[in-house]
Design a protein around this motif. Sequence first.
Motif, PDB file in Angstrom:
ATOM      1  N   THR A   1     -18.205   4.640   8.182  1.00 27.71           N
ATOM      2  CA  THR A   1     -19.658   4.751   8.098  1.00 27.71           C
ATOM      3  C   THR A   1     -20.247   4.156   9.370  1.00 27.71           C
ATOM      4  O   THR A   1     -20.014   2.997   9.700  1.00 27.71           O
ATOM      5  CB  THR A   1     -20.217   4.015   6.873  1.00 27.71           C
ATOM      6  N   GLN A   2     -20.993   4.994  10.070  1.00 30.98           N
ATOM      7  CA  GLN A   2     -21.645   4.599  11.314  1.00 30.98           C
ATOM      8  C   GLN A   2     -23.141   4.461  11.067  1.00 30.98           C
ATOM      9  O   GLN A   2     -23.763   5.336  10.469  1.00 30.98           O
ATOM     10  CB  GLN A   2     -21.381   5.650  12.391  1.00 30.98           C
ATOM     11  N   THR A   3     -23.715   3.351  11.537  1.00 27.50           N
ATOM     12  CA  THR A   3     -25.142   3.098  11.332  1.00 27.50           C
ATOM     13  C   THR A   3     -25.808   2.836  12.676  1.00 27.50           C
ATOM     14  O   THR A   3     -25.299   2.086  13.502  1.00 27.50           O
ATOM     15  CB  THR A   3     -25.353   1.880  10.419  1.00 27.50           C
ATOM     16  N   GLY A   4     -26.961   3.474  12.864  1.00 33.00           N
ATOM     17  CA  GLY A   4     -27.720   3.258  14.087  1.00 33.00           C
ATOM     18  C   GLY A   4     -29.033   3.990  14.056  1.00 33.00           C
ATOM     19  O   GLY A   4     -29.144   5.089  13.493  1.00 33.00           O
ATOM     20  N   ASN A   5     -30.051   3.385  14.639  1.00 34.18           N
ATOM     21  CA  ASN A   5     -31.360   4.008  14.732  1.00 34.18           C
ATOM     22  C   ASN A   5     -31.924   4.347  13.356  1.00 34.18           C
ATOM     23  O   ASN A   5     -32.614   5.348  13.171  1.00 34.18           O
ATOM     24  CB  ASN A   5     -31.283   5.278  15.586  1.00 34.18           C
ATOM     25  N   GLY A   6     -31.592   3.498  12.367  1.00 34.42           N
ATOM     26  CA  GLY A   6     -32.107   3.708  11.021  1.00 34.42           C
ATOM     27  C   GLY A   6     -31.410   4.802  10.242  1.00 34.42           C
ATOM     28  O   GLY A   6     -31.863   5.177   9.157  1.00 34.42           O
ATOM     29  N   LYS A   7     -30.302   5.309  10.763  1.00 33.95           N
ATOM     30  CA  LYS A   7     -29.582   6.397  10.099  1.00 33.95           C
ATOM     31  C   LYS A   7     -28.128   6.000   9.887  1.00 33.95           C
ATOM     32  O   LYS A   7     -27.583   5.186  10.613  1.00 33.95           O
ATOM     33  CB  LYS A   7     -29.647   7.678  10.938  1.00 33.95           C
ATOM     34  N   SER A   8     -27.517   6.600   8.864  1.00 38.57           N
ATOM     35  CA  SER A   8     -26.102   6.366   8.597  1.00 38.57           C
ATOM     36  C   SER A   8     -25.369   7.698   8.508  1.00 38.57           C
ATOM     37  O   SER A   8     -25.904   8.686   7.999  1.00 38.57           O
ATOM     38  CB  SER A   8     -25.903   5.594   7.289  1.00 38.57           C
ATOM     39  N   LYS A   9     -24.153   7.721   9.022  1.00 38.73           N
ATOM     40  CA  LYS A   9     -23.293   8.900   8.942  1.00 38.73           C
ATOM     41  C   LYS A   9     -21.932   8.460   8.425  1.00 38.73           C
ATOM     42  O   LYS A   9     -21.431   7.404   8.799  1.00 38.73           O
ATOM     43  CB  LYS A   9     -23.138   9.558  10.311  1.00 38.73           C
ATOM     44  N   THR A  10     -21.339   9.275   7.575  1.00 46.44           N
ATOM     45  CA  THR A  10     -20.023   8.964   7.011  1.00 46.44           C
ATOM     46  C   THR A  10     -19.071  10.118   7.274  1.00 46.44           C
ATOM     47  O   THR A  10     -19.455  11.287   7.196  1.00 46.44           O
ATOM     48  CB  THR A  10     -20.127   8.702   5.503  1.00 46.44           C
ATOM     49  N   ILE A  11     -17.841   9.771   7.582  1.00 44.47           N
ATOM     50  CA  ILE A  11     -16.825  10.792   7.823  1.00 44.47           C
ATOM     51  C   ILE A  11     -15.518  10.345   7.182  1.00 44.47           C
ATOM     52  O   ILE A  11     -15.207   9.150   7.159  1.00 44.47           O
ATOM     53  CB  ILE A  11     -16.635  11.049   9.336  1.00 44.47           C
ATOM     54  N   LYS A  12     -14.756  11.295   6.653  1.00 43.77           N
ATOM     55  CA  LYS A  12     -13.465  10.998   6.045  1.00 43.77           C
ATOM     56  C   LYS A  12     -12.352  11.620   6.875  1.00 43.77           C
ATOM     57  O   LYS A  12     -12.409  12.795   7.228  1.00 43.77           O
ATOM     58  CB  LYS A  12     -13.399  11.569   4.623  1.00 43.77           C
ATOM     59  N   ALA A  13     -11.359  10.809   7.184  1.00 46.62           N
ATOM     60  CA  ALA A  13     -10.156  11.294   7.851  1.00 46.62           C
ATOM     61  C   ALA A  13      -9.052  11.317   6.794  1.00 46.62           C
ATOM     62  O   ALA A  13      -8.414  10.301   6.513  1.00 46.62           O
ATOM     63  CB  ALA A  13      -9.783  10.386   9.013  1.00 46.62           C
ATOM     64  N   ARG A  14      -8.847  12.462   6.197  1.00 43.24           N
ATOM     65  CA  ARG A  14      -7.942  12.584   5.053  1.00 43.24           C
ATOM     66  C   ARG A  14      -6.476  12.498   5.485  1.00 43.24           C
ATOM     67  O   ARG A  14      -6.036  13.246   6.365  1.00 43.24           O
ATOM     68  CB  ARG A  14      -8.197  13.899   4.314  1.00 43.24           C
ATOM     69  N   LYS A  15      -5.755  11.567   4.869  1.00 48.14           N
ATOM     70  CA  LYS A  15      -4.320  11.384   5.108  1.00 48.14           C
ATOM     71  C   LYS A  15      -3.998  11.280   6.601  1.00 48.14           C
ATOM     72  O   LYS A  15      -2.973  11.806   7.083  1.00 48.14           O
ATOM     73  CB  LYS A  15      -3.522  12.520   4.465  1.00 48.14           C
ATOM     74  N   VAL A  16      -4.885  10.607   7.337  1.00 47.27           N
ATOM     75  CA  VAL A  16      -4.714  10.506   8.784  1.00 47.27           C
ATOM     76  C   VAL A  16      -3.532   9.607   9.149  1.00 47.27           C
ATOM     77  O   VAL A  16      -2.895   9.791  10.184  1.00 47.27           O
ATOM     78  CB  VAL A  16      -6.020  10.002   9.439  1.00 47.27           C
TER      79      VAL A  16
ATOM     80  N   LEU B   1       0.836  -1.198   0.000  1.00 44.04           N
ATOM     81  CA  LEU B   1       0.000   0.000   0.000  1.00 44.04           C
ATOM     82  C   LEU B   1       0.869   1.245   0.000  1.00 44.04           C
ATOM     83  O   LEU B   1       1.962   1.264   0.570  1.00 44.04           O
ATOM     84  CB  LEU B   1      -0.926   0.000   1.220  1.00 44.04           C
ATOM     85  N   ASN B   2       0.358   2.290  -0.626  1.00 45.71           N
ATOM     86  CA  ASN B   2       1.117   3.530  -0.794  1.00 45.71           C
ATOM     87  C   ASN B   2       0.601   4.609   0.165  1.00 45.71           C
ATOM     88  O   ASN B   2      -0.465   5.179  -0.059  1.00 45.71           O
ATOM     89  CB  ASN B   2       1.005   4.000  -2.248  1.00 45.71           C
ATOM     90  N   PRO B   3       1.326   4.901   1.253  1.00 45.12           N
ATOM     91  CA  PRO B   3       0.879   5.933   2.184  1.00 45.12           C
ATOM     92  C   PRO B   3       1.175   7.328   1.647  1.00 45.12           C
ATOM     93  O   PRO B   3       1.970   7.460   0.708  1.00 45.12           O
ATOM     94  CB  PRO B   3       1.704   5.634   3.444  1.00 45.12           C
ATOM     95  N   PRO B   4       0.553   8.369   2.221  1.00 46.92           N
ATOM     96  CA  PRO B   4      -0.354   8.360   3.372  1.00 46.92           C
ATOM     97  C   PRO B   4      -1.725   7.782   3.030  1.00 46.92           C
ATOM     98  O   PRO B   4      -2.139   7.796   1.874  1.00 46.92           O
ATOM     99  CB  PRO B   4      -0.440   9.831   3.754  1.00 46.92           C
ATOM    100  N   TYR B   5      -2.436   7.310   4.074  1.00 49.00           N
ATOM    101  CA  TYR B   5      -3.740   6.700   3.890  1.00 49.00           C
ATOM    102  C   TYR B   5      -4.834   7.626   4.429  1.00 49.00           C
ATOM    103  O   TYR B   5      -4.704   8.205   5.507  1.00 49.00           O
ATOM    104  CB  TYR B   5      -3.853   5.372   4.637  1.00 49.00           C
ATOM    105  N   SER B   6      -5.911   7.717   3.672  1.00 49.30           N
ATOM    106  CA  SER B   6      -7.144   8.337   4.163  1.00 49.30           C
ATOM    107  C   SER B   6      -8.091   7.211   4.563  1.00 49.30           C
ATOM    108  O   SER B   6      -8.104   6.152   3.935  1.00 49.30           O
ATOM    109  CB  SER B   6      -7.792   9.206   3.078  1.00 49.30           C
ATOM    110  N   ILE B   7      -8.872   7.440   5.607  1.00 49.00           N
ATOM    111  CA  ILE B   7      -9.805   6.416   6.084  1.00 49.00           C
ATOM    112  C   ILE B   7     -11.208   7.002   6.153  1.00 49.00           C
ATOM    113  O   ILE B   7     -11.407   8.118   6.644  1.00 49.00           O
ATOM    114  CB  ILE B   7      -9.371   5.870   7.464  1.00 49.00           C
ATOM    115  N   ARG B   8     -12.158   6.232   5.629  1.00 51.40           N
ATOM    116  CA  ARG B   8     -13.564   6.666   5.626  1.00 51.40           C
ATOM    117  C   ARG B   8     -14.371   5.710   6.507  1.00 51.40           C
ATOM    118  O   ARG B   8     -14.310   4.495   6.342  1.00 51.40           O
ATOM    119  CB  ARG B   8     -14.105   6.693   4.203  1.00 51.40           C
TER     120      ARG B   8
END
Length: 270
Positions: free
Chosen positions: A238-253, A229-236
């Motif tokens: 997805t959290q799901t709960g109560n019928g809802k989903s949320k997504t967040i990106k941690a860019r080059k974390v 794998l070629n760093p740096p890595y970004s990580i995305r």
Amino acid sequence: MDALLRCMIFLVLFHALLVNPCYCFKRNSFNVSHLENKEEDNKWRTGKATHYGPPKGAGSTGGACGYGDTVEKHPFNKMISAGGGSIYRNGKGCGSCYKVKCTENKECSGKSVRVVISDECGGCGEGHFDLSCTSFESLAKKGQDHGKNLIDAGMIKIEYKRIACNFWRTIAFETDKGANPFHFIVQIQYQNGYGDIEKVELKEQGSKKWHPMQHSWGARWFLSIGKELNPPYSIRLTQTGNGKSKTIKARKVIPKSWKPGKVYWSQSNL
């Protein structure tokens, strides 16, 4: 006249700031997720609680979520619990938050406390919380005798409900000690919000493709695609709960010079 006009403008701006302190600032400069995470399960459910580990302790060091001695430090502060199958959820329940209270035992205060799931309660049934001695004793009335007497009870009936976590810090990514450029493993800690992490994806430097990571154990996820794998890595996430989903990106974390066994902090939270 100019002085009067300037005075009037100052009073208007001062009032705006007094009523709404964020009036003159960009919303993105604040981590507003802490203020918006008000979701919780409105229904109290009945269950039972036991305790494990040393007196005044944080259960067992490590635990099935892999948090290690961080459970003894802020923001966990030993207020943790092992959960049965429907709570631990094969590790996807790691880091979830619950309110717990006891009312039937005469030593109980009747007040709820927040606990974080950091371990698995093997063989425990529905609604079973195996609390650290610290969190178990916190359910008692004030005074050492009440706490000791409640501990001596061993098992107690409780009420509990799921709530949104609010750790007042950004998400941390801890690289596993066995991680390498061909087999990357990371542990996720301190995620806010109501729900469990259901999907984790990684993107390499210079690529537009998000690779789906696989759940390993506890709060750990891994990626192995047969090449370095070629760093740096970004990580995305997805959290799901109560019928809802949320997504967040941690860019080059995860930086280019990342090392196994190190903690890397994102700039935001769910």
